[in-house]
Design a protein around this motif. Structure first.
Motif, PDB file in Angstrom:
ATOM      1  N   MET A 162      -4.278 -10.241 -15.352  1.00 52.57           N
ATOM      2  CA  MET A 162      -4.741  -9.920 -14.332  1.00 52.57           C
ATOM      3  C   MET A 162      -6.020 -10.755 -13.959  1.00 52.57           C
ATOM      4  SD  MET A 162      -5.052  -5.552 -13.833  1.00 52.57           S
ATOM      5  CE  MET A 162      -6.753  -5.719 -14.102  1.00 52.57           C
ATOM      6  N   ASP A 163      -5.800 -11.235 -12.555  1.00 54.44           N
ATOM      7  CA  ASP A 163      -6.890 -11.872 -12.229  1.00 54.44           C
ATOM      8  C   ASP A 163      -8.031 -11.151 -11.264  1.00 54.44           C
ATOM      9  OD1 ASP A 163      -5.753 -11.677  -9.735  1.00 54.44           O
ATOM     10  OD2 ASP A 163      -5.084 -13.704  -9.474  1.00 54.44           O
ATOM     11  N   ALA A 164      -9.006 -11.883 -10.488  1.00 57.32           N
ATOM     12  CA  ALA A 164     -10.117 -11.265  -9.979  1.00 57.32           C
ATOM     13  C   ALA A 164      -9.340 -10.703  -8.774  1.00 57.32           C
ATOM     14  CB  ALA A 164     -11.108 -12.329  -9.280  1.00 57.32           C
ATOM     15  N   VAL A 165      -8.358 -11.109  -8.241  1.00 58.23           N
ATOM     16  CA  VAL A 165      -7.803 -10.442  -6.921  1.00 58.23           C
ATOM     17  C   VAL A 165      -7.149  -9.110  -7.190  1.00 58.23           C
ATOM     18  CG1 VAL A 165      -5.979 -10.759  -5.202  1.00 58.23           C
ATOM     19  CG2 VAL A 165      -7.458 -12.676  -5.776  1.00 58.23           C
ATOM     20  N   ASP A 166      -6.347  -9.206  -8.536  1.00 56.93           N
ATOM     21  CA  ASP A 166      -5.707  -8.055  -8.748  1.00 56.93           C
ATOM     22  C   ASP A 166      -6.705  -7.067  -9.114  1.00 56.93           C
ATOM     23  OD1 ASP A 166      -3.266  -8.978  -8.805  1.00 56.93           O
ATOM     24  OD2 ASP A 166      -3.378  -9.816 -11.087  1.00 56.93           O
ATOM     25  N   VAL A 167      -7.830  -7.226  -9.934  1.00 57.55           N
ATOM     26  CA  VAL A 167      -9.004  -6.356  -9.841  1.00 57.55           C
ATOM     27  C   VAL A 167      -9.386  -5.677  -8.511  1.00 57.55           C
ATOM     28  CG1 VAL A 167     -11.368  -6.226 -10.939  1.00 57.55           C
ATOM     29  CG2 VAL A 167      -9.721  -7.456 -12.165  1.00 57.55           C
ATOM     30  N   LYS A 168      -9.626  -6.728  -7.520  1.00 63.24           N
ATOM     31  CA  LYS A 168     -10.075  -6.090  -6.223  1.00 63.24           C
ATOM     32  C   LYS A 168      -8.901  -5.323  -5.653  1.00 63.24           C
ATOM     33  CE  LYS A 168     -12.969 -10.034  -4.786  1.00 63.24           C
ATOM     34  NZ  LYS A 168     -12.960 -11.275  -3.884  1.00 63.24           N
ATOM     35  N   ILE A 169      -7.819  -5.561  -5.798  1.00 66.41           N
ATOM     36  CA  ILE A 169      -6.708  -4.755  -5.264  1.00 66.41           C
ATOM     37  C   ILE A 169      -6.882  -3.401  -6.094  1.00 66.41           C
ATOM     38  CG2 ILE A 169      -4.146  -4.293  -5.310  1.00 66.41           C
ATOM     39  CD1 ILE A 169      -3.838  -7.294  -4.858  1.00 66.41           C
ATOM     40  N   ILE A 170      -6.865  -3.223  -7.418  1.00 69.56           N
ATOM     41  CA  ILE A 170      -7.020  -1.973  -8.156  1.00 69.56           C
ATOM     42  C   ILE A 170      -8.184  -1.166  -7.708  1.00 69.56           C
ATOM     43  CG2 ILE A 170      -7.125  -0.981 -10.100  1.00 69.56           C
ATOM     44  CD1 ILE A 170      -5.195  -3.123 -11.252  1.00 69.56           C
ATOM     45  N   ALA A 171      -9.406  -2.005  -7.359  1.00 69.27           N
ATOM     46  CA  ALA A 171     -10.437  -1.311  -6.932  1.00 69.27           C
ATOM     47  C   ALA A 171     -10.353  -0.464  -5.488  1.00 69.27           C
ATOM     48  CB  ALA A 171     -11.808  -2.213  -6.768  1.00 69.27           C
ATOM     49  N   GLU A 172      -9.704  -1.351  -4.537  1.00 72.34           N
ATOM     50  CA  GLU A 172      -9.413  -0.828  -3.167  1.00 72.34           C
ATOM     51  C   GLU A 172      -8.438   0.519  -3.431  1.00 72.34           C
ATOM     52  OE1 GLU A 172     -11.067  -1.434  -0.325  1.00 72.34           O
ATOM     53  OE2 GLU A 172     -12.295  -2.837  -1.265  1.00 72.34           O
ATOM     54  N   LEU A 173      -7.502   0.308  -4.288  1.00 68.56           N
ATOM     55  CA  LEU A 173      -6.420   1.506  -4.233  1.00 68.56           C
ATOM     56  C   LEU A 173      -7.212   2.483  -4.942  1.00 68.56           C
ATOM     57  CD1 LEU A 173      -3.343  -0.572  -5.453  1.00 68.56           C
ATOM     58  CD2 LEU A 173      -3.358   0.687  -3.144  1.00 68.56           C
ATOM     59  N   THR A 174      -7.991   2.268  -5.927  1.00 68.03           N
ATOM     60  CA  THR A 174      -8.631   3.420  -6.432  1.00 68.03           C
ATOM     61  C   THR A 174      -9.478   4.281  -5.331  1.00 68.03           C
ATOM     62  OG1 THR A 174      -8.732   2.321  -8.585  1.00 68.03           O
ATOM     63  CG2 THR A 174     -10.202   4.172  -8.130  1.00 68.03           C
ATOM     64  N   ARG A 175     -10.258   3.455  -4.455  1.00 68.34           N
ATOM     65  CA  ARG A 175     -10.972   4.092  -3.419  1.00 68.34           C
ATOM     66  C   ARG A 175     -10.049   4.834  -2.519  1.00 68.34           C
ATOM     67  NH1 ARG A 175     -13.691   0.204  -4.830  1.00 68.34           N
ATOM     68  NH2 ARG A 175     -14.705  -1.684  -3.754  1.00 68.34           N
ATOM     69  N   ASN A 176      -9.053   4.137  -2.151  1.00 65.08           N
ATOM     70  CA  ASN A 176      -8.160   4.908  -1.224  1.00 65.08           C
ATOM     71  C   ASN A 176      -6.475   4.340  -1.618  1.00 65.08           C
ATOM     72  OD1 ASN A 176      -6.670   5.710   1.057  1.00 65.08           O
ATOM     73  ND2 ASN A 176      -7.544   4.356   2.549  1.00 65.08           N
ATOM     74  N   ALA A 177      -5.970   5.311  -2.211  1.00 70.27           N
ATOM     75  CA  ALA A 177      -4.481   4.890  -2.580  1.00 70.27           C
ATOM     76  C   ALA A 177      -3.642   4.790  -1.531  1.00 70.27           C
ATOM     77  CB  ALA A 177      -4.159   6.018  -3.761  1.00 70.27           C
ATOM     78  N   ARG A 178      -3.917   5.456  -0.342  1.00 70.69           N
ATOM     79  CA  ARG A 178      -2.934   5.298   0.878  1.00 70.69           C
ATOM     80  C   ARG A 178      -3.487   4.264   1.756  1.00 70.69           C
ATOM     81  NH1 ARG A 178       0.192   9.865   1.873  1.00 70.69           N
ATOM     82  NH2 ARG A 178      -0.143   9.328   3.975  1.00 70.69           N
ATOM     83  N   ILE A 179      -4.217   3.216   1.339  1.00 69.98           N
ATOM     84  CA  ILE A 179      -4.587   2.200   2.262  1.00 69.98           C
ATOM     85  C   ILE A 179      -3.107   1.374   2.585  1.00 69.98           C
ATOM     86  CG2 ILE A 179      -4.854   0.668   0.409  1.00 69.98           C
ATOM     87  CD1 ILE A 179      -7.293  -0.377   2.041  1.00 69.98           C
ATOM     88  N   SER A 180      -3.144   0.935   3.674  1.00 70.05           N
ATOM     89  CA  SER A 180      -1.829   0.059   4.119  1.00 70.05           C
ATOM     90  C   SER A 180      -1.832  -1.298   3.407  1.00 70.05           C
ATOM     91  CB  SER A 180      -1.655  -0.118   5.614  1.00 70.05           C
ATOM     92  OG  SER A 180      -2.749  -0.908   6.284  1.00 70.05           O
ATOM     93  N   TYR A 181      -0.712  -1.864   3.258  1.00 68.67           N
ATOM     94  CA  TYR A 181      -0.667  -3.291   2.716  1.00 68.67           C
ATOM     95  C   TYR A 181      -1.512  -4.301   3.705  1.00 68.67           C
ATOM     96  CZ  TYR A 181       3.030  -2.008  -0.522  1.00 68.67           C
ATOM     97  OH  TYR A 181       3.810  -1.655  -1.545  1.00 68.67           O
ATOM     98  N   SER A 182      -1.279  -4.015   4.855  1.00 69.99           N
ATOM     99  CA  SER A 182      -2.002  -4.953   5.999  1.00 69.99           C
ATOM    100  C   SER A 182      -3.398  -5.081   5.916  1.00 69.99           C
ATOM    101  CB  SER A 182      -1.821  -4.505   7.359  1.00 69.99           C
ATOM    102  OG  SER A 182      -0.239  -4.661   7.516  1.00 69.99           O
ATOM    103  N   GLU A 183      -4.171  -3.519   5.690  1.00 68.93           N
ATOM    104  CA  GLU A 183      -5.647  -3.263   5.572  1.00 68.93           C
ATOM    105  C   GLU A 183      -6.066  -3.798   4.345  1.00 68.93           C
ATOM    106  OE1 GLU A 183      -8.647   0.144   5.823  1.00 68.93           O
ATOM    107  OE2 GLU A 183      -6.880   0.672   6.318  1.00 68.93           O
ATOM    108  N   LEU A 184      -5.272  -3.823   3.222  1.00 71.59           N
ATOM    109  CA  LEU A 184      -5.523  -4.126   1.821  1.00 71.59           C
ATOM    110  C   LEU A 184      -5.427  -5.640   1.795  1.00 71.59           C
ATOM    111  CD1 LEU A 184      -6.248  -3.586  -1.036  1.00 71.59           C
ATOM    112  CD2 LEU A 184      -3.898  -3.102  -1.581  1.00 71.59           C
ATOM    113  N   ALA A 185      -4.733  -6.347   2.508  1.00 72.06           N
ATOM    114  CA  ALA A 185      -4.535  -7.791   2.667  1.00 72.06           C
ATOM    115  C   ALA A 185      -5.767  -8.306   3.130  1.00 72.06           C
ATOM    116  CB  ALA A 185      -3.145  -8.153   3.230  1.00 72.06           C
ATOM    117  N   GLY A 186      -6.322  -7.759   4.284  1.00 72.68           N
ATOM    118  CA  GLY A 186      -7.307  -8.349   4.886  1.00 72.68           C
ATOM    119  C   GLY A 186      -8.870  -7.725   3.989  1.00 72.68           C
ATOM    120  N   LYS A 187      -8.861  -7.142   3.198  1.00 75.11           N
ATOM    121  CA  LYS A 187     -10.000  -6.994   2.202  1.00 75.11           C
ATOM    122  C   LYS A 187      -9.838  -7.864   1.246  1.00 75.11           C
ATOM    123  CE  LYS A 187     -10.545  -1.944   3.320  1.00 75.11           C
ATOM    124  NZ  LYS A 187     -11.972  -1.977   3.285  1.00 75.11           N
TER     125      LYS A 187
END
Length: 153
Positions: free
Chosen positions: A1-26
């Motif tokens: 896992m790299d830093a981007v994976d950690v950020k993805i998991i952190a964002e999904l932990t906050r909101n598991a229903r976030i869209s791929y598009s919104e997550l991509a922007g973050k």
């Protein structure tokens, strides 16, 4: 896992229903790259299952219990594990060393439901005995991986 994976998991932990598009922007990746990373994280076991979190009053609308299980045969008791995996109220199931073989954490809507599940577990052909304890209060409840030094602050 790299830093981007950690950020993805952190964002999904906050909101598991976030869209791929919104997550991509973050995380500053394309939508397709985020989807591919999430699929890889799922395959690697970093993301597993989906959880329903019930919100309600603080008096507790969920009854939690720990069931410690003795199997008849530790080495050939996979049928017990498979049966436990099918019970929706089982939120944790771990194989242990020592006196007990399996530790199960149940979270059910009622004490009656905990009793029914306990009876079902006790009747399983591969189970020799159980010890059950109801959770009276929760003192510490951390998300998994909560101590990661690479997690965003």
């Amino acid at each position: 896992m790299d830093a981007v994976d950690v950020k993805i998991i952190a964002e999904l932990t906050r909101n598991a229903r976030i869209s791929y598009s919104e997550l991509a922007g973050k995380v500053l990746l394309s939508r397709n790259a985020v989807r591919q990373r999430i699929e890889r994280l799922e395959r690697q076991g970093h993301i597993a299952g989906y959880t329903i979190v019930r919100t309600g009053d603080r008096t507790g609308d969920v009854v939690a219990a720990l069931v410690l299980v003795h199997r008849k045969d530790r080495m050939r008791g996979g049928d017990v594990l498979a049966a436990l995996e099918r019970i929706p109220e089982v939120v944790i199931c771990e194989v242990l060393s020592g006196e007990f073989d399996i530790m199960v954490r149940l979270e059910a809507a009622s004490l009656e439901r905990v009793r029914v599940i306990w009876e079902d577990i006790a009747k399983m052909p591969g189970v020799r005995d159980t010890v059950t304890a109801l959770t009276l209060s929760s003192v510490v409840s951390r998300p998994r991986g909560g101590r990661s030094s690479t997690a965003p602050g």
